[in-house]
Structures are given as C-alpha cells and as structure tokens.
Design a protein around this motif. Structure first.
Motif, PDB file in Angstrom:
ATOM      1  N   LEU A 132       5.175   6.522  30.179  1.00 16.29           N
ATOM      2  CA  LEU A 132       6.369   6.386  31.011  1.00 16.29           C
ATOM      3  C   LEU A 132       6.238   5.258  32.028  1.00 16.29           C
ATOM      4  CD1 LEU A 132       7.271  10.122  31.712  1.00 16.29           C
ATOM      5  CD2 LEU A 132       8.799   8.433  30.671  1.00 16.29           C
ATOM      6  N   HIS A 133       5.009   5.042  32.511  1.00 20.36           N
ATOM      7  CA  HIS A 133       4.801   4.095  33.610  1.00 20.36           C
ATOM      8  C   HIS A 133       4.098   2.808  33.162  1.00 20.36           C
ATOM      9  CE1 HIS A 133       6.161   6.819  36.832  1.00 20.36           C
ATOM     10  NE2 HIS A 133       5.718   7.769  36.039  1.00 20.36           N
ATOM     11  N   ALA A 134       4.095   2.558  31.848  1.00 17.81           N
ATOM     12  CA  ALA A 134       3.532   1.317  31.308  1.00 17.81           C
ATOM     13  C   ALA A 134       2.091   1.098  31.753  1.00 17.81           C
ATOM     14  CB  ALA A 134       4.402   0.119  31.693  1.00 17.81           C
ATOM     15  N   ILE A 135       1.314   2.176  31.755  1.00 16.41           N
ATOM     16  CA  ILE A 135      -0.113   2.105  32.062  1.00 16.41           C
ATOM     17  C   ILE A 135      -0.871   2.163  30.737  1.00 16.41           C
ATOM     18  CG2 ILE A 135      -2.061   3.276  33.161  1.00 16.41           C
ATOM     19  CD1 ILE A 135      -0.078   4.352  35.248  1.00 16.41           C
ATOM     20  N   THR A 136      -1.705   1.183  30.490  1.00 16.69           N
ATOM     21  CA  THR A 136      -2.440   1.130  29.234  1.00 16.69           C
ATOM     22  C   THR A 136      -3.569   2.158  29.240  1.00 16.69           C
ATOM     23  OG1 THR A 136      -1.934  -1.195  28.866  1.00 16.69           O
ATOM     24  CG2 THR A 136      -3.868  -0.322  27.746  1.00 16.69           C
ATOM     25  N   MET A 137      -3.639   2.951  28.189  1.00 13.53           N
ATOM     26  CA  MET A 137      -4.699   3.929  28.035  1.00 13.53           C
ATOM     27  C   MET A 137      -5.877   3.279  27.315  1.00 13.53           C
ATOM     28  SD  MET A 137      -5.553   7.103  28.595  1.00 13.53           S
ATOM     29  CE  MET A 137      -3.968   7.907  28.877  1.00 13.53           C
ATOM     30  N   GLN A 138      -7.043   3.340  27.929  1.00 14.94           N
ATOM     31  CA  GLN A 138      -8.267   2.882  27.290  1.00 14.94           C
ATOM     32  C   GLN A 138      -9.088   4.117  26.904  1.00 14.94           C
ATOM     33  OE1 GLN A 138     -10.178   0.257  30.117  1.00 14.94           O
ATOM     34  NE2 GLN A 138      -8.956  -1.514  29.480  1.00 14.94           N
ATOM     35  N   CYS A 139      -9.394   4.241  25.627  1.00 16.42           N
ATOM     36  CA  CYS A 139     -10.104   5.421  25.112  1.00 16.42           C
ATOM     37  C   CYS A 139     -11.599   5.149  25.058  1.00 16.42           C
ATOM     38  CB  CYS A 139      -9.618   5.775  23.718  1.00 16.42           C
ATOM     39  SG  CYS A 139      -7.841   5.982  23.572  1.00 16.42           S
TER      40      CYS A 139
END
Length: 307
Positions: free
Chosen positions: A208-215
């Motif tokens: 929703l907030h355009a935050i990139t998820m790094q796994c």
C-alpha cells in the motif's frame, strides 16, 4: 534478470548478502563482486555486526579501495541499531546511529551509503531522535535513502510521524517455509493458528505504501533452524519442488526464489550464498514466472492450509 522499483529507482530483484564473506579471503571477495556485477547483481547488503564488529564491511572495503571505479556500479546498503555488548540490546538514539554510519563508511571506504536500514525495532525508540539522525546523515551526503528491517506497520507509522525522508525498504525474513506474512491474510476469520497476524499484515502494508520488501533467509525454516531444501523433514515440499525442477529445467533453489518473486509485492531477495555456481543457477531461474496453480501447490506442500 527481473528488476524491481524502489521509489522510481530500478534495481535487480536479487541482491548479494554479505553476512558470510568473513569466511572468504579478499581475493575471493573480489572474485565474488566481479561475478555479481557481470551477472546483473549490483546491490550489496551489509550490517555493522556481520562477521563480528565490522569484519564483513572491512573486507568489502579493502576490495573497493583497490578498485574505486567499482563504487559507481553498485548500490551499497548497511544496517545499524543492534548493539553488541555484555548485554546485547538495540539503540536508535541519534548519536549511536550517526556513530554506526560513520564507522561503516570508514570500513566500507565507499564514500556514502545508498541505503541505511534500522536493524530490528528498538522498544525505546524516539522518532524525533531517529529523524534528527537521518536529517544529519542525509544533509551531509553520507546516506541517500532509508529503510527498516523486521518492522511492523505501526512501528513504521510511528517513525513516519517525525521523519522527513521516506522509508523505502523493509527487510523481513521470508521463505517458502517461513510465511507468516502470507498465512494471516489467507486465513482471515478462521480458528486456524495460521490466521494469527504474526506479521501484522506487513506485506499488504508495504504494498500500500510503496515500500520494497527485501526477503532474507530465502531457504531457511524457523529462526535459523536450517535449510529446508533436500531436508528429509520436509518430503512433501521437496517432492513438489523436484516436479517443478523437472518441468522448468532448473534447481530447487531456483524454484524457491521464483516462488518468492512470483508474489506481486515488488520484492528483492537477499542471497546469502557466496557460491557463484549456486548464484548462477538462481539468476537463471529468477525470470521463471510460476502459474497460480504452481505457486499455491508449493504453499500447500509446505504444510500451509488453505481455508
């Protein structure tokens, strides 16, 4: 290789984790960096505690010092906030954040950080102190972008009450055998334990907030309990992985990464391996787009129930 966007910046979907380079010589690290860059991996993930007190950053920096032209080809990210001492704790105070970044830059010899992440939440965090630290680091040119790791939505919202800079990244543990961020969303309004929001809907919040998820730890189960690939504890998921390996002519690690990248959350995956043959197999598989049926079949084979 598939790319993702971090606030308008195109970056590779795979990034090189540097936590294990303390086991390598500088010559081996030099070879790893060149291999990565030649194959499209130009994003490098550090933390000030990796390898002990700055050991991994120091080795990386020594390689960069000998070849300064490499710096402009890279995105370099580090993390701070975990304070190793007789009583380990977290520290997001202004002075500590700035001190950590200065030490990281001295060790990395890279001039500036492309990204700085806060390394796990600090229960005693004061948003204004973090904001003051970020302002000082940004205005001095020492850090260009900011993010967090292992934070839930309300912790991020609390930080945003004071920050001037956007939080662009959230680095979280995620693998086919570690899916609490997915489980809760699929088991809404059920009595199944998978419906417990351990991830506090972090994945949807970041979308929703355009935050990139790094796994991180894409092949591990539990909290550093071990690798699930070819592990006899997990016969069903390994059987299904093998079926897809035969279909796509790749490796189990490649399918495991393709499973993560199939999710529409604009993810990057942190590769902890320093084995270039292993990395090459994953790069080759990173463009595989699993079907919905294949994606869900792996999720179920990992013993995750669908309501």
């Amino acid at each position: 290789m598939k790319e993702v966007t971090i606030r308008g910046q195109r970056v590779p979907s795979l990034m090189q984790g540097c936590m294990r380079i303390s086991n390598l010589s500088e010559t081996q690290v030099d070879a790893l960096l060149h291999f990565d860059l030649e194959h499209g991996i130009n994003f490098f993930d550090h933390a000030d505690i990796y390898g002990g007190e700055g050991v991994c950053e120091t080795i990386f920096g020594n390689v960069l010092k000998k070849q300064p032209a490499l710096r402009d080809k890279m995105f370099i990210q580090s993390k701070c906030g975990i304070h190793r001492s007789e009583t380990n704790h977290y520290d997001f105070s202004k002075d500590y954040i700035i001190e950590c970044v200065n030490k990281s830059l001295e060790r990395l010899q890279c001039g500036y950080l492309d990204y700085l992440l806060l390394h796990r939440p600090d229960a005693l965090m004061e948003p204004k102190e973090v904001a003051d630290a970020f302002d000082a680091l940004y205005s001095s040119g020492k850090v260009r972008h900011f993010g967090v790791s292992n934070h839930n939505p309300y912790q991020i919202e609390l930080l945003k009450t004071a920050l001037q800079q956007p939080l662009e990244i959230n680095q979280m543990q995620m693998s086919l055998l570690h899916t609490p961020m997915i489980d809760a969303g699929l088991n809404v309004n059920t009595f199944d334990s998978h419906g417990i929001e351990r991830g506090a809907m972090t994945l949807d919040y970041c979308r929703l907030h355009a935050i990139t998820m790094q796994c991180w730890s894409p092949f591990l189960y539990g909290m550093f309990e071990g690798n699930y690939l070819d592990n006899p504890k997990f016969p069903e998921v390994n059987q299904r992985l093998q079926e897809l390996v035969d279909h796509y002519h790749t490796t189990k690690a490649g399918i495991a990464i393709a499973w993560l990248l199939r999710h529409p959350a604009n993810m990057q995956v942190v590769l902890g391996s320093c084995n270039t043959s292993h990395i090459k197999d994953i790069i080759d598989a990173s463009d595989i787009v699993l079907t919905r049926e294949e994606w869900y079949s792996l999720y179920v084979a990992a013993q995750n129930p669908l309501p």
